[in-house]
Each structure stands twice: as C-alpha cells, then as structure tokens.
Design an enzyme around this catalytic site. Structure first.
Site, PDB file in Angstrom:
ATOM      1  N   ARG A 148       0.848  -1.191   0.000  1.00 39.94           N
ATOM      2  CA  ARG A 148       0.000   0.000   0.000  1.00 39.94           C
ATOM      3  C   ARG A 148       0.885   1.244   0.000  1.00 39.94           C
ATOM      4  O   ARG A 148       1.659   1.452   0.937  1.00 39.94           O
ATOM      5  CB  ARG A 148      -0.924  -0.011   1.223  1.00 39.94           C
ATOM      6  CG  ARG A 148      -1.716   1.271   1.364  1.00 39.94           C
ATOM      7  CD  ARG A 148      -2.725   1.248   2.523  1.00 39.94           C
ATOM      8  NE  ARG A 148      -3.343   2.564   2.609  1.00 39.94           N
ATOM      9  CZ  ARG A 148      -3.249   3.363   3.668  1.00 39.94           C
ATOM     10  NH1 ARG A 148      -2.631   2.985   4.772  1.00 39.94           N
ATOM     11  NH2 ARG A 148      -3.804   4.556   3.636  1.00 39.94           N
ATOM     12  N   HIS A 168      -2.920  10.941   0.785  1.00 41.54           N
ATOM     13  CA  HIS A 168      -2.400  10.743   2.143  1.00 41.54           C
ATOM     14  C   HIS A 168      -1.803  12.083   2.601  1.00 41.54           C
ATOM     15  O   HIS A 168      -0.621  12.192   2.873  1.00 41.54           O
ATOM     16  CB  HIS A 168      -1.378   9.608   2.154  1.00 41.54           C
ATOM     17  CG  HIS A 168      -1.125   9.000   3.509  1.00 41.54           C
ATOM     18  ND1 HIS A 168      -1.272   7.653   3.780  1.00 41.54           N
ATOM     19  CD2 HIS A 168      -0.725   9.556   4.673  1.00 41.54           C
ATOM     20  CE1 HIS A 168      -0.959   7.415   5.039  1.00 41.54           C
ATOM     21  NE2 HIS A 168      -0.615   8.553   5.614  1.00 41.54           N
ATOM     22  N   GLU A 184      -7.333   8.394   6.337  1.00 38.07           N
ATOM     23  CA  GLU A 184      -7.661   8.996   7.624  1.00 38.07           C
ATOM     24  C   GLU A 184      -8.193  10.425   7.550  1.00 38.07           C
ATOM     25  O   GLU A 184      -7.579  11.360   8.079  1.00 38.07           O
ATOM     26  CB  GLU A 184      -6.428   8.969   8.544  1.00 38.07           C
ATOM     27  CG  GLU A 184      -5.929   7.562   8.823  1.00 38.07           C
ATOM     28  CD  GLU A 184      -4.822   7.515   9.875  1.00 38.07           C
ATOM     29  OE1 GLU A 184      -4.260   8.577  10.202  1.00 38.07           O
ATOM     30  OE2 GLU A 184      -4.529   6.412  10.372  1.00 38.07           O
ATOM     31  N   ASN A 199      -7.315   1.634   9.806  1.00 38.87           N
ATOM     32  CA  ASN A 199      -6.016   1.919  10.418  1.00 38.87           C
ATOM     33  C   ASN A 199      -6.237   1.956  11.925  1.00 38.87           C
ATOM     34  O   ASN A 199      -7.052   2.751  12.407  1.00 38.87           O
ATOM     35  CB  ASN A 199      -5.485   3.295   9.992  1.00 38.87           C
ATOM     36  CG  ASN A 199      -5.166   3.385   8.502  1.00 38.87           C
ATOM     37  OD1 ASN A 199      -5.310   2.423   7.763  1.00 38.87           O
ATOM     38  ND2 ASN A 199      -4.727   4.556   8.072  1.00 38.87           N
ATOM     39  N   TYR A 256      -4.382   2.152  15.788  1.00 41.28           N
ATOM     40  CA  TYR A 256      -3.204   2.321  16.655  1.00 41.28           C
ATOM     41  C   TYR A 256      -3.535   2.065  18.125  1.00 41.28           C
ATOM     42  O   TYR A 256      -2.897   1.257  18.772  1.00 41.28           O
ATOM     43  CB  TYR A 256      -2.559   3.706  16.440  1.00 41.28           C
ATOM     44  CG  TYR A 256      -1.878   3.739  15.078  1.00 41.28           C
ATOM     45  CD1 TYR A 256      -0.581   3.291  14.923  1.00 41.28           C
ATOM     46  CD2 TYR A 256      -2.583   4.095  13.937  1.00 41.28           C
ATOM     47  CE1 TYR A 256       0.027   3.227  13.671  1.00 41.28           C
ATOM     48  CE2 TYR A 256      -1.987   4.039  12.675  1.00 41.28           C
ATOM     49  CZ  TYR A 256      -0.687   3.597  12.554  1.00 41.28           C
ATOM     50  OH  TYR A 256      -0.102   3.512  11.321  1.00 41.28           O
ATOM     51  N   GLU A 287      -3.475  -0.244   8.175  1.00 42.19           N
ATOM     52  CA  GLU A 287      -2.278   0.166   8.929  1.00 42.19           C
ATOM     53  C   GLU A 287      -2.352  -0.414  10.329  1.00 42.19           C
ATOM     54  O   GLU A 287      -3.403  -0.335  10.976  1.00 42.19           O
ATOM     55  CB  GLU A 287      -2.167   1.694   9.094  1.00 42.19           C
ATOM     56  CG  GLU A 287      -1.809   2.436   7.849  1.00 42.19           C
ATOM     57  CD  GLU A 287      -1.631   3.948   8.077  1.00 42.19           C
ATOM     58  OE1 GLU A 287      -1.341   4.366   9.219  1.00 42.19           O
ATOM     59  OE2 GLU A 287      -1.794   4.686   7.102  1.00 42.19           O
TER      60      GLU A 287
HETATM   61  C1  GBH Z   1      -1.203   7.182  10.795  1.00 46.02           C
HETATM   62  O1  GBH Z   1      -1.861   8.146  11.559  1.00 46.02           O
HETATM   63  C2  GBH Z   1      -0.858   7.782   9.466  1.00 46.02           C
HETATM   64  O2  GBH Z   1      -1.731   7.296   8.452  1.00 46.02           O
HETATM   65  C3  GBH Z   1       0.563   7.562   9.059  1.00 46.02           C
HETATM   66  O3  GBH Z   1       0.885   8.448   8.024  1.00 46.02           O
HETATM   67  C4  GBH Z   1       1.478   7.729  10.249  1.00 46.02           C
HETATM   68  O4  GBH Z   1       2.827   7.689   9.913  1.00 46.02           O
HETATM   69  C5  GBH Z   1       1.160   6.632  11.227  1.00 46.02           C
HETATM   70  O5  GBH Z   1      -0.184   6.629  11.549  1.00 46.02           O
HETATM   71  C6  GBH Z   1       1.956   6.733  12.524  1.00 46.02           C
HETATM   72  O6  GBH Z   1       1.691   7.908  13.180  1.00 46.02           O
HETATM   73  O7  GBH Z   1      -4.425   8.690  22.138  1.00 46.02           O
HETATM   74  O8  GBH Z   1      -2.693  10.339  22.465  1.00 46.02           O
HETATM   75  O9  GBH Z   1      -2.208   8.062  22.220  1.00 46.02           O
HETATM   76  C7  GBH Z   1      -2.126   7.744  12.880  1.00 46.02           C
HETATM   77  C8  GBH Z   1      -2.889   8.781  13.671  1.00 46.02           C
HETATM   78  C9  GBH Z   1      -3.098   9.865  15.793  1.00 46.02           C
HETATM   79  C10 GBH Z   1      -3.052   7.481  15.691  1.00 46.02           C
HETATM   80  C11 GBH Z   1      -2.698   9.810  17.246  1.00 46.02           C
HETATM   81  C12 GBH Z   1      -2.681   7.412  17.135  1.00 46.02           C
HETATM   82  C13 GBH Z   1      -2.675   8.412  19.273  1.00 46.02           C
HETATM   83  C14 GBH Z   1      -3.052   9.540  20.155  1.00 46.02           C
HETATM   84  N1  GBH Z   1      -2.584   8.699  15.090  1.00 46.02           N
HETATM   85  N2  GBH Z   1      -3.145   8.562  17.879  1.00 46.02           N
HETATM   86  S1  GBH Z   1      -3.083   9.124  21.856  1.00 46.02           S
END
Ligand code: GBH
Length: 426
Positions: free
Chosen positions: A70, A114, A159, A279, A281, A341
């Site tokens: 991707r 992006h 996103e 995606n 995290y 992601e």
């Molecule tokens: C992605 O965004 C992007 O698509 C990518 O470009 C980027 O490199 C990758 O992630 C890594 O950052 O609750 O304070 O712990 C992720 C967006 C926003 C997800 C902040 C995690 C955590 C905030 N992120 N969030 S917190």
C-alpha cells in the site's frame, strides 16, 4: 485457527513520508512542503529518497514475501497546481513502481490522498472549500485512467478524521489551521470528494475501491453518565462520522452545519464501497469535560498499558473490540475489512517490542475473525522508517531501519519475524 487462503499480508507507506525528490519530475508544491519550511522543522525534502530508490525498496518487499504493498500517490506530482491535465513525468514514476511490484508478484494497493494536498488548492481554501472535492474527483479520474488496469485495490483518502483534526482543528499538521469545531466542513468535503472519486474510479477499473479510516474505540474513563455521554460523543466524531454516511446512515449528531451538507451529498458519499480500510493504533480514553471547557469531551491517557516510543498505549484488545463492534453496529451493512495500517514506534534494529506488538495485533485480528468478522488482509505500518509528520525523523515505525544520512536500509528483527509469519501462514 489459521488465516484463510488468500488472506493478504502487506506493508504500507505514503508519498510525502518516503519519496523525497520534492522538486523533481515536475512535482508541484504540497501543503507539507509549505508547512515544514517554517520554524526549522524537519522536512520531507529527502525522506527515504524512495523516488530514486524504489527498485531497492521493491526488492526488500520481495524478500519480505508480502502479497501487497500500500503506497500513496502524491497529488502534486500528477497535477502540480491541483488542476489540469496529468503531468506525464508524475504518471511515469507510479507506472514504473506499479510495474516493478507486479514483476515481483506484489499487488499494488494505491491510496490517492495521504495528506499532501497541492498548495495551489490550499490557497483556495483547501478542504474547507467544497470545490476541492470536485478537484479530487478529477485527479482520481486521471490516476484511474493511467493505472486502473493494474492496481489491485483502490483507497481514496487516508484517515480523513486525522487530517481534519490535526490539519484543521488543532493545527499540529499541515495546513496548520486551529479552528476546533470550525474544522468540520473539512470532514464533509473530504467525504464528498471520496464519494465523487469512487464514482470516477468505477469508470476506470473493476478493482475493489474504498477508504482507509483511522479508528479508535472511545473508552470511558470513569463511570458517570456524563463520562459515558462524553465517550459516545467522541465515538460519533472519531469513528461514526466517517463510517455511518459511507454505509448509507447519514451523519451522527456532531454539530456539522446543515448548510455545508447540500441536497444529494449523502447519496454521493454512500456510493457503494467494496471493503473498509481500517487503520488502528490505540483506543482513546474519554471523560466528561470540566465545566466551561471548549470541547464536549476530555481525552485522557489510558493507564496500565505498556507504551511505545510515541507514548501511545499498546492495546491489542482494542483492535479486537473495534472489529467485533463494527459487526454489532453495522451488521449486514458491514463490508469486508482490510487492516490498512497497524504498527508502532520503537528504536533499534533489534526490535523485540515491535515483534510483540505486531504478534499481539495479528492475534487480535484472528480473534475477531473467529467471532465472525470478515477480515481480508493486514498491512504493517510501515515498510521503512520514514518522515513521521510533526515528529520528523525521531519516531521509527519501519520493519526496515533507514540511516537518514546514508540512506542505507537494514532489515530489523521484526522484518524476519514478519517474513516467517507470512511463510508459515501459506
Ligand atoms: C497514521 O496516523 C498515518 O496514516 C501515518 O501516516 C502515520 O505515519 C502513522 O499513523 C503513525 O503515526 O491517544 O494520544 O495516544 C495515525 C494517527 C493519531 C493514531 C494519534 C494514534 C494516538 C493519540 N494517530 N493517535 S493518543
């Protein structure tokens, strides 16, 4: 349980984070060029120099054994000023990349946007301007015409929630506007652009088309009604706003100005998608706001979990809950899912924490599948250490270490682990 045959294992990147060569090939200026030229910030001027080293990077992916890659197309390489005919040199770069992938049996998965908007469009208001949605559809048509015969999965936007929030509400990302709830039109116009782009692409390809959303389960911290209500509001803003209208349910109540949403927009946004890009995290801890606070929720750290180098909590159960929650919320309306992601920031070429992170998240996907969620693939963010937006080069998400002085690539421990996982699941 094993992963089903045909399950797609992949890696993800994005244009501004890896390409460099910002002044080559007739590329125009993007909002990230403008944004990073301020206050001595790190820039993507060189990044991973992938524009020149793509063949080496494709060879790394072939060693890794992934089924799919991707990547995103830099809009200002295709339309330097955001409008007009395609720049042949821009098309030629992605043509070479796509052919190099296919020659190694790697499926190209293409994201159209992006976050690197042509600066010329930002000068007209960027995603706050409804016109940008129509410009985006024209751009989608140009890329579809060039690559529609070879790209295996299409993703319109990456996103839109994060782009709206960090780009237009808080100003931490380009284009750097801090409008709080005044940023909401940027969400609607992105979603409108998504729908128009889906329609444009349908005429250019028979491959599946979708969007990649950032999802974060809103976990109430504290059990009062006010805490639960704050979490529901945050869930509506972060997750539902970017899913409900795609699946034909219109917007949740989040204060989007009625005048922004024109007649017919919701039908365009609900243009059928073939899968949902997820995606993930981490979940978000939410509490009731203090009296007089500017926002209707208060975001708080989740205690009791390990954290990555970014300070983000490691919560694989959040991914399982998210996927199973989709099934509860959307039922039969839920399309198949790709995890577009999943990854974490840790230092070092020997990176056992990344192995543990990925292993636990792959298992969370497995658990969701066992509970009935139709997940078709998993993409690690990221193939390479790269330009991590506001953090510059200080946060490393790659399976491959990049020395940003020499551009030497060194596969990490997690690279071998992922290669073995892919092999074992065949
Ligand atoms: C992605 O965004 C992007 O698509 C990518 O470009 C980027 O490199 C990758 O992630 C890594 O950052 O609750 O304070 O712990 C992720 C967006 C926003 C997800 C902040 C995690 C955590 C905030 N992120 N969030 S917190």
């Amino acid at each position: 349980m094993r992963f089903p045959e045909g399950f797609t294992w992949g890696v993800s990147t994005s244009s501004y984070q890896i390409e460099g060569a910002v002044k080559e090939g007739g590329r125009g200026t993007s909002i990230w060029d403008t944004f990073t030229q301020q206050d001595g910030r790190a820039t993507g001027d060189e990044a991973c120099d992938h524009y020149h080293r793509y063949a080496e990077d494709v060879a790394l992916m072939a060693d890794l054994g992934v089924d799919a890659y991707r990547f995103s197309v830099a809009w200002p390489r295709i339309q330097p000023e955001g409008t007009g005919p395609a720049n042949p040199e821009g098309i030629a770069f992605y043509d070479r990349l796509v052919d190099a992938l296919l020659a190694r049996d790697i499926d190209p998965v293409l994201t159209l946007f992006h976050w690197d908007l042509p600066q010329a469009l930002e000068d007209q208001g960027g995603w706050l301007n409804r016109d940008t949605a129509y410009r985006f559809a024209e751009y989608a048509d140009l890329v579809g015409a060039a690559l529609g015969d070879r790209v295996k999965l299409w993703i319109t936007l990456n996103e839109p929630f994060i782009h709206m929030t960090l780009g237009y509400a808080t100003g931490e990302h380009a284009p750097g506007h801090a409008l709080l709830f005044g940023a909401l039109p940027a969400a609607h116009h992105q979603l409108l652009g998504h729908g128009l782009a889906v329609q444009a692409l349908r005429a250019r390809t028979t491959s599946p088309i979708s969007i990649a959303n950032n999802y974060s389960p809103a976990w109430p911290q504290g059990g009062t009604d006010a805490d639960l209500a704050a979490a529901a509001t945050y869930h509506a803003l972060h997750n539902r706003m970017f899913t409900d209208p795609l699946l034909g349910r219109g917007y949740p109540e989040i204060g989007l100005d009625e005048e922004v949403v024109k007649d017919g927009d919701l039908d365009i946004i609900a243009s059928p998608i073939d899968f949902l890009g997820v995606n993930y995290y981490n979940p978000t801890g939410v509490q009731a706001p203090l009296p007089g606070a500017p926002l209707p929720f208060d975001l708080v750290a989740l205690d009791g979990y390990p954290i990555t180098d970014f300070g983000w909590p490691v919560v694989p159960d959040g991914l399982r809950d998210l996927l199973v929650g989709f099934l509860t919320e959307y039922g039969d309306a839920l399309p198949p899912i790709y995890i577009t992601e999943s990854g974490c920031a840790y230092e070092g070429v020997d990176d056992p924490q990344r192995v543990a992170y990925l292993d636990s998240h792959v298992n969370a996907v497995k658990a969701a599948m066992a509970a009935g969620v139709d997940v078709r693939g998993y993409f690690v963010w990221s193939l390479l250490d790269n330009f991590e937006w506001a953090e510059g080069y200080t946060k490393r998400f790659g399976l491959v270490h990049v020395d940003f002085d020499t551009q030497v690539r060194t596969p990490k421990t997690s690279f071998s682990w992922y290669r073995d996982l892919i092999q074992a699941s065949r």
